[in-house]
Design an enzyme around this catalytic site. Structure first.
Site, PDB file in Angstrom:
ATOM      1  N   ASP A 181      -1.058   1.222  -4.153  1.00 22.99           N
ATOM      2  CA  ASP A 181      -1.871   0.344  -4.795  1.00 22.99           C
ATOM      3  C   ASP A 181      -2.935   1.081  -5.355  1.00 22.99           C
ATOM      4  OD1 ASP A 181      -2.497   0.497  -2.217  1.00 22.99           O
ATOM      5  OD2 ASP A 181      -3.770  -1.291  -2.102  1.00 22.99           O
ATOM      6  N   ASP A 200      -2.367   6.330  -3.454  1.00 21.27           N
ATOM      7  CA  ASP A 200      -1.397   5.752  -2.811  1.00 21.27           C
ATOM      8  C   ASP A 200      -0.796   4.898  -3.718  1.00 21.27           C
ATOM      9  OD1 ASP A 200      -3.410   3.881  -2.649  1.00 21.27           O
ATOM     10  OD2 ASP A 200      -2.766   3.022  -0.629  1.00 21.27           O
ATOM     11  N   LYS A 260     -11.337  -0.278  -1.408  1.00 25.72           N
ATOM     12  CA  LYS A 260     -11.593   1.128  -1.309  1.00 25.72           C
ATOM     13  C   LYS A 260     -10.988   1.478  -2.881  1.00 25.72           C
ATOM     14  CE  LYS A 260      -7.795   1.865   1.968  1.00 25.72           C
ATOM     15  NZ  LYS A 260      -7.523   0.798   2.696  1.00 25.72           N
ATOM     16  N   ASP A 292      -5.641   2.530  -3.977  1.00 22.62           N
ATOM     17  CA  ASP A 292      -7.041   2.341  -3.227  1.00 22.62           C
ATOM     18  C   ASP A 292      -7.199   3.554  -2.147  1.00 22.62           C
ATOM     19  OD1 ASP A 292      -5.090   1.708  -1.307  1.00 22.62           O
ATOM     20  OD2 ASP A 292      -6.297  -0.122  -0.668  1.00 22.62           O
ATOM     21  N   ARG A 293      -6.213   4.350  -2.005  1.00 28.38           N
ATOM     22  CA  ARG A 293      -6.539   5.487  -1.205  1.00 28.38           C
ATOM     23  C   ARG A 293      -6.680   6.993  -2.076  1.00 28.38           C
ATOM     24  NH1 ARG A 293      -3.238   5.206   4.353  1.00 28.38           N
ATOM     25  NH2 ARG A 293      -3.602   3.149   4.923  1.00 28.38           N
ATOM     26  N   SER A 319       0.820  -1.129  -0.016  1.00 30.39           N
ATOM     27  CA  SER A 319      -0.003  -0.093  -0.085  1.00 30.39           C
ATOM     28  C   SER A 319       0.942   1.213   0.002  1.00 30.39           C
ATOM     29  CB  SER A 319      -0.981  -0.030   1.158  1.00 30.39           C
ATOM     30  OG  SER A 319      -1.998   1.049   0.891  1.00 30.39           O
ATOM     31  N   HIS A 320       0.729   2.226   1.212  1.00 33.51           N
ATOM     32  CA  HIS A 320       1.303   3.316   1.173  1.00 33.51           C
ATOM     33  C   HIS A 320       2.648   3.374   1.634  1.00 33.51           C
ATOM     34  CE1 HIS A 320      -0.814   2.190   4.502  1.00 33.51           C
ATOM     35  NE2 HIS A 320      -0.110   2.868   5.257  1.00 33.51           N
TER      36      HIS A 320
HETATM   37  C1  VG1 Z   1      -4.167   1.561   8.183  1.00 33.96           C
HETATM   38  C2  VG1 Z   1      -5.534   2.620   8.168  1.00 33.96           C
HETATM   39  C3  VG1 Z   1      -6.645   1.552   8.038  1.00 33.96           C
HETATM   40  C4  VG1 Z   1      -6.634   0.851   6.548  1.00 33.96           C
HETATM   41  C5  VG1 Z   1      -5.507  -0.112   6.374  1.00 33.96           C
HETATM   42  C6  VG1 Z   1      -5.255  -0.352   5.024  1.00 33.96           C
HETATM   43  O1  VG1 Z   1      -4.479   0.310   9.051  1.00 33.96           O
HETATM   44  O2  VG1 Z   1      -5.551   3.155   9.337  1.00 33.96           O
HETATM   45  O3  VG1 Z   1      -7.929   2.498   7.934  1.00 33.96           O
HETATM   46  O4  VG1 Z   1      -7.659   0.222   6.437  1.00 33.96           O
HETATM   47  O5  VG1 Z   1      -4.262   0.853   6.837  1.00 33.96           O
HETATM   48  O6  VG1 Z   1      -5.270   0.506   4.147  1.00 33.96           O
HETATM   49  P1  VG1 Z   1      -3.633   0.480  10.366  1.00 33.96           P
HETATM   50  O7  VG1 Z   1      -3.909  -0.605  10.988  1.00 33.96           O
HETATM   51  O8  VG1 Z   1      -2.142   0.736  10.252  1.00 33.96           O
HETATM   52  O9  VG1 Z   1      -4.152   1.811  11.084  1.00 33.96           O
HETATM   53  V1  VG1 Z   1      -4.113   0.283   2.784  1.00 33.96           V
HETATM   54  O10 VG1 Z   1      -4.192   1.631   1.680  1.00 33.96           O
HETATM   55  O11 VG1 Z   1      -2.667  -0.234   3.478  1.00 33.96           O
HETATM   56  O12 VG1 Z   1      -4.793  -1.037   2.015  1.00 33.96           O
HETATM   57 CO    CO Z   2      -3.526   1.396  -0.252  1.00 37.83          CO
END
Ligand code: VG1
Ligand code: CO
Length: 541
Positions: A277, A275, A374, A279-280, A111-112
């Protein structure tokens, strides 16, 4: 076709978003293989099944896909649908799984989190509905990975993933598809593309920051080619294995270049970023930042402008730490608003059951029933469609929401990479003190309720405990504490703050200023400095 013996790894516990670790961890012999074989061992119906595979293009993406394909063929999968060059954004993968009636898919991304040889990698399994696997399945995969003794793999040569078409891999067919085509077609069905095209033709200007991550090709095709936003609308549009050395994280800190472009005279009307991947999303107007919680609320209030939602919304859902702005819109619309634990999989059952149409998280995640993840670009198109229909600026639209529903002022403070023991001790102390809070005063504010959030899924009845400590005050303010499930080193403490401001006279105050008292109270109450040694958060969003 071969069978390789292996030994279990102890730490293959998938977190909120699958298995996310440093690249160096993934490169240990048999590490990835153990996870993939454990998944195959716990899935039924592999024979005859289609599997979708793709990722955000970060370092190790291609190597991992080659391994997964050789293992899928050896495990009896019939067809693997792969994005060209191994590329698929997370929402595009979710769409493909659904569209191709696949058994599921492996999505490769952290992800990010930063990428590159010294960065992070990740993998997760999404099921037939296109959404992240249930906790029951991920726990079962984890249990299997602790007892596994071997895995099945073919020892064929690497597959050329740069050419579209079908390639035989033993008994399996690998189908290389255009990663953008099906996703772009879905967006065409959802939105009033003609209205958005007319908006751009009328001189409306935007900048989309793809952050050298996966959305570049998607944004170029949809925004520039199909919608006629001028060339150069998409910046940092070429996906790089290390994201150009940056965090592909669309927030005010990591998308500073975009934030600067949106400020001052002559700035474009609209700015957005996504981000690693895809989704954000982060939404900006000229000199105006839209908090993700407000974004969900504003989109819900205006969803009727979008063809896909002209029939009205069935319901809304937000994760527990997301602000209650969406609840206020849902109340005004006369529809339910569900409060779920953090993580998209909890929205999946509600979406599958037709209970909700829109959902979102404070962490820059917004989505709908069109896929089971998302979706960053979808959120950008939602905004564009609403702006095209309403003919208001971003700031005017958000201020209208504040006037109608009041402003839910919101902030999140992250303390990253703190020692795990300290973070656990902090949470344990908070939990131990919860019972005494209701009815008492904290920093001069009356506490209404205090608990450790637990959730019973209204569709499948599954229980999730210990999802975060929340303290709600009589005046509508809240403090929420939880530990991240996606970090890869030490612990990350997240503190979420919100305050309700119905009085328009207070709507223009900066969030950091309006929340200063609450932030101090939150830090003192939890003993953050004492437990973590940190005086200030690393990231404030
Ligand atoms: C974080 C965010 C959460 C989101 C998750 C995956 O998780 O706070 O809201 O669903 O990342 O997003 P955490 O447990 O670090 O708070 V992504 O864009 O990584 O798929
Ligand atoms: Co992501």
């Amino acid at each position: 076709m071969g069978f390789q013996t292996t030994v279990p790894f102890d730490d293959q516990r998938p977190g909120t978003s699958g298995l996310r670790k440093a690249v160096s961890v993934f490169r240990q012999a048999n590490y990835l293989e153990n996870f993939i074989q454990s998944a195959f061992d716990r899935l039924t119906g592999l024979e005859g099944a289609t599997l979708v595979v793709g990722g955000d293009g970060r370092y190790y993406n291609s190597a991992a896909i080659q391994t997964i394909l050789q293992m899928a063929a050896a495990n009896g999968v019939s067809r693997a649908v792969v994005g060209r060059d191994g590329i698929l954004s997370t929402p595009a993968a979710s769409n493909l799984i659904r569209k191709r009636r696949a058994l599921g898919g492996f999505i490769l991304s952290a992800s990010h989190n930063p990428g590159g040889p010294d960065g992070d990698f990740g993998i997760k399994f999404n099921g037939a509905n296109g959404g992240p696997a249930s906790e029951v399945l991920t726990d079962s995969i984890y249990a299997r990975s602790r007892e596994i003794e071997g895995y099945r793999i073919r020892d064929g040569a690497d597959i050329n993933l740069s050419r579209l078409g079908e390639i035989g891999l033993g008994p399996m067919v690998v189908e290389v598809v255009d990663p953008v085509a099906d996703y772009a077609a879905l967006m065409d069905e959802i939105f009033d593309m003609a209205a958005i095209r007319a908006l751009f033709a009328g001189g409306f200007r935007m900048v989309f920051d793809a952050m050298h991550a996966v959305t570049g090709p998607y944004a170029r095709e949809i925004l520039e080619n199909r919608l006629g936003a001028g060339p150069g609308t998409v910046i940092n549009g070429i996906p790089l294995e290390d994201f150009g050395g940056h965090h592909p994280d669309p927030n005010l800190v990591h998308a500073a270049e975009l934030v600067a472009m949106l400020s001052g005279e002559g700035a474009p009307d609209f700015g957005a970023a996504s981000d690693g991947d895809g989704d954000r999303n982060m939404i900006l107007g000229r000199d105006f930042y839209v908090s993700p919680s407000d974004s969900l609320a504003v989109l819900a209030a205006n969803a009727h402008c979008v063809p896909h939602f002209t029939g009205g919304l069935k319901g809304l859902a937000r994760s527990m730490p997301t602000s209650q702005a969406a609840d206020r819109v849902a109340a005004a619309l006369g529809i339910p608003c569900y409060e779920t634990p953090t993580g998209w999989k909890f929205f999946g059952t509600l979406l599958d059951a037709g209970k909700i149409s829109l959902c979102g998280e404070e962490s820059f995640g917004t989505g709908s029933d069109h896929v089971r993840e998302k979706d960053g670009l979808w959120a950008v198109l939602m905004w564009l469609n609403v702006l095209a229909a309403r003919r208001l600026s971003v700031a005017e639209l958000v201020r209208e929401h504040w006037r109608t529903c009041g402003r839910t002022i919101y902030g999140r403070h992250d303390y990253e990479g703190v020692a795990t023991e300290g973070a656990n001790a902090l949470m344990a102390e908070l939990r131990a003190g919860l019972a005494a809070l209701p009815g008492s005063g904290l920093g001069g504010r009356a506490v209404a309720t205090a608990d450790d959030f637990s959730y019973t899924d209204p569709v499948d009845g599954s229980r999730s405990e210990r999802q975060g400590v929340r303290i709600s005050f009589a005046d509508g303010a809240r403090i929420v504490y939880r530990l991240s499930g996606t970090g890869t080193s030490g612990a990350t403490l997240r503190v979420y703050l919100e305050r309700y401001q119905p009085d328009p006279a207070g709507h223009e105050t900066a969030a950091t200023e309006a929340l200063a008292d609450l932030a101090t109270l939150a830090a003192e109450h939890a003993g953050i400095a004492r437990h973590t040694g940190r005086a200030t958060p690393d990231v404030v969003t």
